[in-house]
Design an enzyme around this catalytic site. Structure first.
Site, mmCIF file in Angstrom:
data_model
loop_
_atom_site.group_PDB
_atom_site.id
_atom_site.type_symbol
_atom_site.label_atom_id
_atom_site.label_comp_id
_atom_site.label_asym_id
_atom_site.label_seq_id
_atom_site.Cartn_x
_atom_site.Cartn_y
_atom_site.Cartn_z
ATOM 1 N N GLY A 1 57.450 48.073 29.134
ATOM 2 C CA GLY A 1 56.124 48.544 29.494
ATOM 3 C C GLY A 1 55.928 49.097 30.881
ATOM 4 N N GLY B 1 61.728 50.906 27.773
ATOM 5 C CA GLY B 1 61.986 52.109 26.974
ATOM 6 C C GLY B 1 61.646 53.329 27.808
ATOM 7 N N TYR C 1 47.245 60.743 22.476
ATOM 8 C CA TYR C 1 46.682 59.889 23.539
ATOM 9 C C TYR C 1 45.905 60.679 24.591
ATOM 10 C CZ TYR C 1 50.830 57.081 22.110
ATOM 11 O OH TYR C 1 51.807 56.411 21.441
ATOM 12 N N CYS D 1 48.068 74.403 12.902
ATOM 13 C CA CYS D 1 46.672 74.649 12.558
ATOM 14 C C CYS D 1 45.818 73.402 12.774
ATOM 15 C CB CYS D 1 46.583 75.141 11.117
ATOM 16 S SG CYS D 1 47.523 76.654 10.926
ATOM 17 N N GLU D 2 45.630 73.036 14.010
ATOM 18 C CA GLU D 2 44.782 71.912 14.414
ATOM 19 C C GLU D 2 44.235 72.258 15.788
ATOM 20 O OE1 GLU D 2 44.243 68.887 12.909
ATOM 21 O OE2 GLU D 2 45.746 68.987 11.311
HETATM 22 C C1 LIG Z 1 57.532 49.724 22.685
HETATM 23 C C2 LIG Z 1 58.076 48.408 23.028
HETATM 24 C C3 LIG Z 1 58.847 48.244 24.182
HETATM 25 C C4 LIG Z 1 59.105 49.357 25.162
HETATM 26 O O1 LIG Z 1 57.949 49.750 25.829
HETATM 27 P P1 LIG Z 1 58.050 50.824 27.013
HETATM 28 O O2 LIG Z 1 56.641 50.969 27.450
HETATM 29 O O3 LIG Z 1 58.597 52.064 26.428
HETATM 30 O O4 LIG Z 1 58.930 50.244 28.066
HETATM 31 C C5 LIG Z 1 59.385 46.996 24.430
HETATM 32 N N1 LIG Z 1 59.172 45.955 23.590
HETATM 33 C C6 LIG Z 1 58.430 46.075 22.476
HETATM 34 C C7 LIG Z 1 58.253 44.910 21.598
HETATM 35 C C8 LIG Z 1 57.857 47.289 22.156
HETATM 36 O O5 LIG Z 1 57.109 47.399 21.055
#
Ligand SMILES: *Cc1c(COP(=O)(O)O)cnc(C)c1O
Length: 415
Positions: A240, A276, A317, A343-344
């Protein structure tokens, strides 16, 4: 400059390769990633942990291309998966199941079988119903399934509501009040082995406080679980950490990990993180070409060959992505909405951008390495873009552009 991509002699480049050359060879739309940039972010996390027992489980859903997974597997990364399909990718790419954790609210029995078969590190369980199913599946195989509960700490984070996951009204995790009972129940089951605790409060979080608040709550619970005689081997803090898309200034990996190490200063459990976006987000751009410039009395549109089916984040978003000319140019005087052919009305990559544009110009949409290609679709029967990875002056096509024939192949008409 956008992420790993910077101008040199008037050309937007990464790893010594001009984006214009990539477009000439592979066409557009095209995703481009820098291997060096991906590795640098992973290493930044890894080095920040120092001698603390830790495991970085890259969140596969952010960008699941096999070459990306392979790159990270070679560094020794673990993986966080959310489906049987992602597990198959990890294995195919040479990732280790023993370093793989399985998240997600809807795990199916066959996915559980597969994960037990290859011996994953842990199931991040999100409900008691899932725990029951897992216990049953493990019983059929006469094994014990390693389990961590994803606890929902009910903390508010300042991010888009679609990517805030740690509030009590969200579908994710075991509600805070029920978590302790869940641990007691799991500990008493024959085919469950309690191994950890986890949480994941959301994505694109640009401050440290929400993480720390959540983890302090998690530690209260951990002490309670410990006192009940249940031993945990790992604490998984989720992913996150946000990235700069525009003017955000998220903490660095070093600052983030240093704050984590303070919270866990007296703990012996292994610390797992599941980043991620922060690993791949700014290591990628989406290359696109201007097809038409359309001037109306109210607005100017630059119609490009990439669309919401290629990069959904702006439409989904309202996300802001930097858009820069591949060949450096002064900003110009016209303001454009950068839109695709779909087409949106919601099909846009950027709105109100001041750019000096001509038909045929190449544009780079920044911060597209995470939640870019992997969220793309075939809407409007548009073949998905190709993906290219740059590695020390060499361009590797890591996914071919789809053809219309690819899209039609699985379909049949009635006899
Ligand atoms: C999406 C997700 C992540 C990665 O989140 P990022 O914001 O991309 O770092 C990690 N753990 C879980 C369980 C997720 O669903």
């Amino acid at each position: 400059m956008i992420g790993a991509f910077a101008y040199r002699d008037g050309q937007l480049m990464a790893e010594g390769i001009a984006l214009g050359d990539i477009a000439a060879r592979f066409g557009t739309p095209c995703y481009v990633y820098s291997r060096q940039a991906i590795e640098a972010r992973w290493q930044a996390y890894n080095e920040a942990f120092g001698d603390t027992d830790h495991l970085i489980c890259y969140a596969v859903k952010a960008n699941s291309n096999l070459a990306i997974l392979d790159t990270l597997a070679r560094l020794g990364s673990g993986f966080d998966i959310v489906s049987g399909g992602e597990l198959q990718r990890v294995i195919e790419a040479g990732g280790e199941p023993e370093k793989t954790v399985f998240s997600g609210v809807g795990k199916q029995a066959d996915e559980m079988h597969k994960a037990l078969d290859v011996g994953i590190k842990c199931f991040n369980v999100e409900s008691l119903e899932e725990l029951d199913r897992l216990n049953q599946v493990a019983a059929e195989r006469d094994v014990k399934a390693p389990v961590s509960f994803r606890v929902n700490p009910d903390v508010d984070v300042k991010t888009h509501p679609y990517i805030a996951t740690g509030l009590k009204q969200n579908k994710f995790g075991i509600p805070w009040e029920e978590a302790f009972t869940a641990y007691e129940q799991a500990a008493s089951m024959n085919h469950i082995e309690v191994t950890g605790i986890d949480c994941h409060i959301g994505s694109q979080i640009t401050a440290i406080d929400p993480f720390i608040n959540a983890l302090e709550r998690l530690m209260d619970l951990t002490r309670q679980i410990e006192a009940a005689g249940i031993t945990l081997r790992h604490i998984d803090v989720g992913g996150g950490l946000g990235i700069p898309y525009k003017d955000e200034s998220p903490p660095t990996e070093a600052e983030f990990v240093s704050a984590l190490r303070q919270v866990f200063a007296n703990r012996v459990e292994q610390i797992i993180i599941e980043p991620g976006r922060s690993i791949v987000g700014n290591a990628g751009v989406l290359l696109t070409r201007v097809e038409y410039l359309k001037h109306t009395p109210h607005k100017n549109f630059a119609i490009v060959d990439a669309a919401m089916n290629d990069l959904l984040r702006p439409s989904l978003y309202g996300a802001w992505h930097e858009i820069l000319p591949v060949h450096e140019a002064p900003p110009g005087e016209q303001t454009y909405d950068i839109v695709g052919p779909v087409c949106e009305t919601g099909d846009f990559l950027g709105q109100g951008r001041t750019l000096d544009l001509r038909v045929g110009d190449l544009l780079a949409v920044g911060s597209a390495g995470a939640y870019g290609f992997c969220m793309s679709s075939n809407y409007n029967t548009r073949p998905r873009a190709c993906e290219v990875m740059l590695d020390k002056g060499v361009m590797h096509e890591i996914r071919k552009r789809e053809t219309v024939a690819d899209l039609l192949q699985p379909e049949t008409t009635l006899p």
